[in-house]
Enzyme design. Structure first.
Site, short mmCIF file in Angstrom:
data_model
loop_
_atom_site.label_atom_id
_atom_site.label_comp_id
_atom_site.label_asym_id
_atom_site.label_seq_id
_atom_site.Cartn_x
_atom_site.Cartn_y
_atom_site.Cartn_z
CG ASN A 76 -2.34 0.35 0.86
OD1 ASN A 76 -2.57 1.39 0.30
ND2 ASN A 76 -3.27 -0.53 1.20
CG HIS A 111 23.51 2.45 12.25
ND1 HIS A 111 24.51 2.75 11.35
CD2 HIS A 111 22.42 3.12 11.83
CE1 HIS A 111 24.04 3.59 10.43
NE2 HIS A 111 22.77 3.82 10.71
N GLY A 135 -1.02 -0.98 9.26
CA GLY A 135 -0.51 0.35 8.93
C GLY A 135 0.50 0.89 9.93
CB THR A 158 12.53 -6.17 17.99
OG1 THR A 158 11.81 -6.78 19.07
CG2 THR A 158 12.21 -4.68 17.95
CE LYS A 159 13.44 -10.30 21.68
NZ LYS A 159 13.11 -10.34 23.06
CE LYS A 176 -7.58 -13.22 18.25
NZ LYS A 176 -9.03 -13.17 18.39
#
Length: 191
Positions: A76, A111, A135, A158-159, A176
């Site tokens: 999008n 970085h 979004g 992040t994981k 869930k």
């Protein structure tokens, strides 16, 4: 004696500035082009672009040759996909029939905070088939999103995200398991 930093900017600064200028010029031009022209541009530039892919206006891709998009995926308005030139085989791979909502960012470059100078690094981002990314979500380097997962709007991933789960938040956490109707057959034209 000139510092290493000063040497770097003298040697590469103009090249980086010219790259950024040309990149922005091309993308400004693409904004006024009809979709068939944009489709052809992305088809030629990306590592792989499947059938029935739709890439909306205002999207910005860096390091095109490291980005793959599977069949029927919709990206999008205003999404940013950044590959990385740091590290071997650092790619952004998006599976089939994914839905990527407006202003999502996928950053395979970053970085290293372990060092004071914050050297550049990168790790691949892999997005499985039938994934929906809400979004404004951000996906950071080295993340794998499993098939059928849903990422909530505004999340920072992040994981790794397991298949068929719904995650959200900053940082994204499991909300869930996703229940999917196994009998439903998707209509490719509606994806």
């Amino acid at each position: 004696m000139e510092s290493k930093r000063g040497y770097f900017f003298k040697k590469y600064g103009l090249k980086l500035a010219n790259y950024a200028y040309l990149h922005q010029l091309i993308y400004r031009f693409l904004e006024i082009m009809p979709y068939p022209v944009r489709y052809l541009y992305f088809k030629l530039r990306l590592k792989h672009m499947g059938k029935y892919v739709y890439i909306d206006y205002e999207c910005d891709f860096r390091y095109h040759q490291q980005i793959s998009i599977g069949d029927g995926t919709i990206i999008n308005r205003g999404c940013k996909l950044f590959g990385s030139r740091y590290g071997d085989n650092v790619n952004v791979e998006i599976g089939k029939y994914c839905k990527i909502a407006p202003y999502v960012c996928l950053f395979a470059a970053g970085h290293d905070p372990k060092y004071l100078q914050l050297p550049n690094n990168g790790a691949s981002i892999l997005v499985g088939d039938y994934v929906w990314i809400g979004g404004g979500a951000k996906v950071l380097q080295g993340v794998t999103i499993g098939e059928g997962a849903v990422i909530g709007a505004g999340s920072v991933v992040t994981k790794d995200v397991p298949p068929y789960t719904i995650v959200g938040g900053v940082p994204a956490k499991l909300i869930k398991k996703r229940e999917v109707n196994p009998d439903a057959q998707p209509d490719v034209w509606l994806l």
